[in-house]
Design a protein around this motif. Structure first.
Motif: not given
Length: 529
Positions: A26-33, A101-106, A252-255, A278-282
């Motif tokens: 789902q993270i990959s799907e968010g990136i592909r969007s 540059p590095v961008i992290f999520c999750g 996961a997709q949103a992240q 950025v903080y993802d609280n849902g």
């Protein structure tokens, strides 16, 4: 250096886990969007596979492999998902991909001090809203007995547990809870079977048991749902629609999409995002209508603007256009269609009812089978394996809460003579009678099991040795007075009682067993302490 001639920019996506894991996909799907396949940005995916491989030897081979790969392509940005990949890039990023540059999520439980010397890192911290979810559970389940928190000991599980324990301190006088994070699959199922009906489950991470066996998200929720009828809440959307009631869910997709948007701005020089966190609280509360219905939860009690899946749409809303034109031109046909719909609706309800009844029968049978696994068939008491498991659990409580505990080992005297004289069927009748006497003359909190043959083990929580000896003496007298239908026979038994003194289980049993044999050596039909 080899690069795709059509690609103007190259981005590496470094996942902590493996392809096929729902969260990762789902993270990959968010990136592909944000970066579709036809885009001028070329995406390279790598998977550390740390849910299934986590040994030091594996990591040593992994870094060797990535050193080789890093020579082939220069990347304009790196997106990392979850803690394992984040830690990997902190340790080896400058060596493998200097000044990239590095961008992290999750990432869970982020220590901001780690970013002090990494101004080229930004991203999204995953921070589950445990406090709001716990408050929601307390509101929706006013008869809550205990909150069972199911977690594992993966890197993600440990980080989430660290966050949660800080929050749980606020509930010390309001909430009784247990954290289950060390178990085999069988042990987890046995605990769930015994759970009180007023307990609620808060499911966090369940990807590995204590023996290192990998568990997928679908397997995890199915393991729990297969043996438990208790409501389940969660903090991640990949459990929604599979058995949880709901919660304030992280996507996961949103992240993945948010991380990709950051990467797009960086490689397009649109914005300097260095050091931004950025903080993802849902974003929203999500619930499953089928689970709300199952546990009789009123939708009016849910937080405002909650989203509900599997909810039947109102008939008029679903068929608005059809009804509009039908009422004008084909009133008669609409009447016919309504009649057809009514009968289909009745048939659907009938099938749903039959399915629910079948599921109830399956659940009841499953519980019956699990009871058979832990019960001695002849006496109805706990079998040897189960009574030893319960002893381990009670000893753990004693060590943790400094409580007293005593055990009684009991053995029927001259039982072989009874079998030889009256036959094994009569011997079985005697053992059943003894099982009944032991159950009827002990407290509900006492645990009674058949240790083997004519030998029985009793666990007496919150009991000192002196009281345990009185219980043993009472049982001795009851057995001596017992009458066995069909035979003029008087039974006697010998007892050994021992008190817990920071012993291991086998040491405590040996103490009681030695005293039992002392009682036999002194003539039987007596209690030794």
């Amino acid at each position: 250096m080899t690069v795709d001639a059509a690609a103007k920019k190259n981005i590496l996506v470094l996942h902590s886990y493996h392809q096929g894991l729902e969260w990762t996909d789902q993270i990959s799907e968010g990136i592909r969007s944000v970066f579709p396949y036809k885009d001028e940005v070329k995406i390279y995916y790598e998977y550390l596979d740390t849910k299934r491989n986590y040994s030091q030897k594996y990591y040593e081979k992994l870094i060797s492999l990535y050193r080789e790969k890093a020579r082939i392509i220069n990347f304009d940005a790196i997106i990392v998902s979850d803690n394992a990949a984040f830690n990997f890039i902190l340790k080896y990023g400058e060596e493998l991909y200097p000044q990239t540059p590095v961008i992290f999520c999750g990432v869970n439980n982020l220590n901001k001090n780690l970013l002090k010397n990494h101004e080229d890192i930004c991203g999204i911290v995953e921070k589950a809203e445990h406090r709001k979810i716990i408050n929601l559970i307390l509101k929706l389940h006013p008869d809550l007995n205990k909150l069972i928190i199911i977690n594992d000991q993966t890197l993600t599980g440990k980080n989430i547990k660290s966050e949660l324990k800080l929050i749980l301190k606020e509930y010390e006088n309001r909430l009784d809870y247990e954290i289950w994070d060390s178990f085999t699959i069988d042990e987890l199922q046995n605990r769930l079977v015994k759970m009180d009906k007023n307990n609620v489950i808060y499911l966090l991470v369940l990807n590995r048991d204590k023996n290192g066996n990998f568990i997928s998200y679908n397997q995890g929720i199915n393991i729990i749902r297969g043996v438990s009828n208790n409501p389940i809440y969660g903090a991640w959307d990949f459990f929604l629609g599979k058995g949880i009631v709901g919660g304030k869910l992280i996507s996961a997709q949103a992240q993945g999409r948010e991380a990709a948007l950051m990467a797009k701005k960086i490689i397009s020089d649109q914005k300097d995002l260095s050091g931004k966190v950025v903080y993802d609280n849902g974003n929203d509360y999500f619930f499953d209508y089928l689970e709300l219905k199952e546990f009789d939860i009123n939708k009016d009690e849910l937080p405002a603007n909650s989203k509900i899946i599997n909810q039947p749409e109102p008939f008029l809303e679903k068929n608005y256009q059809f009804l509009f034109w039908g009422l004008i031109f084909l009133a008669a046909i609409i009447v016919v269609l309504l009649i057809i719909f009514y009968f289909k609706y009745k048939e659907k309800k009938k099938i749903e009812k039959l399915n629910r009844e079948l599921e109830e029968k399956v659940r009841a049978r499953t519980k019956e089978l699990r009871k058979m696994v832990i019960t001695d068939e002849l006496t109805g008491l706990f079998n040897r394996r189960r009574i030893l498991e319960l002893l381990e659990k009670e000893l753990a409580k004693c060590r943790r809460y400094q409580r007293n505990l005593s055990v009684i080992m009991m053995d029927l005297d001259f039982f072989k003579d009874i079998n030889d004289s009256y036959g094994h069927q009569f011997g079985d009748q005697v053992l059943k009678k003894i099982g009944y006497i032991l159950q009827e003359n002990t407290r509900k909190l006492d645990l009674v099991g058949r240790y083997g043959g004519e030998e029985f083990l009793l666990i007496l929580p919150e009991t000192e040795l002196e009281k345990a000896s009185l219980v043993a003496e009472k049982l001795r007298q009851k057995i001596k007075k017992a009458e066995i239908k069909g035979q003029d026979l008087r039974l006697t038994a010998s007892f050994g009682t021992a008190q817990f003194d920071d012993d291991l289980s086998h040491q405590l049993i040996k103490k009681a067993d030695d005293l039992l044999y002392k009682a036999k050596a002194k003539g039987r039909d007596r209690v030794e302490s």
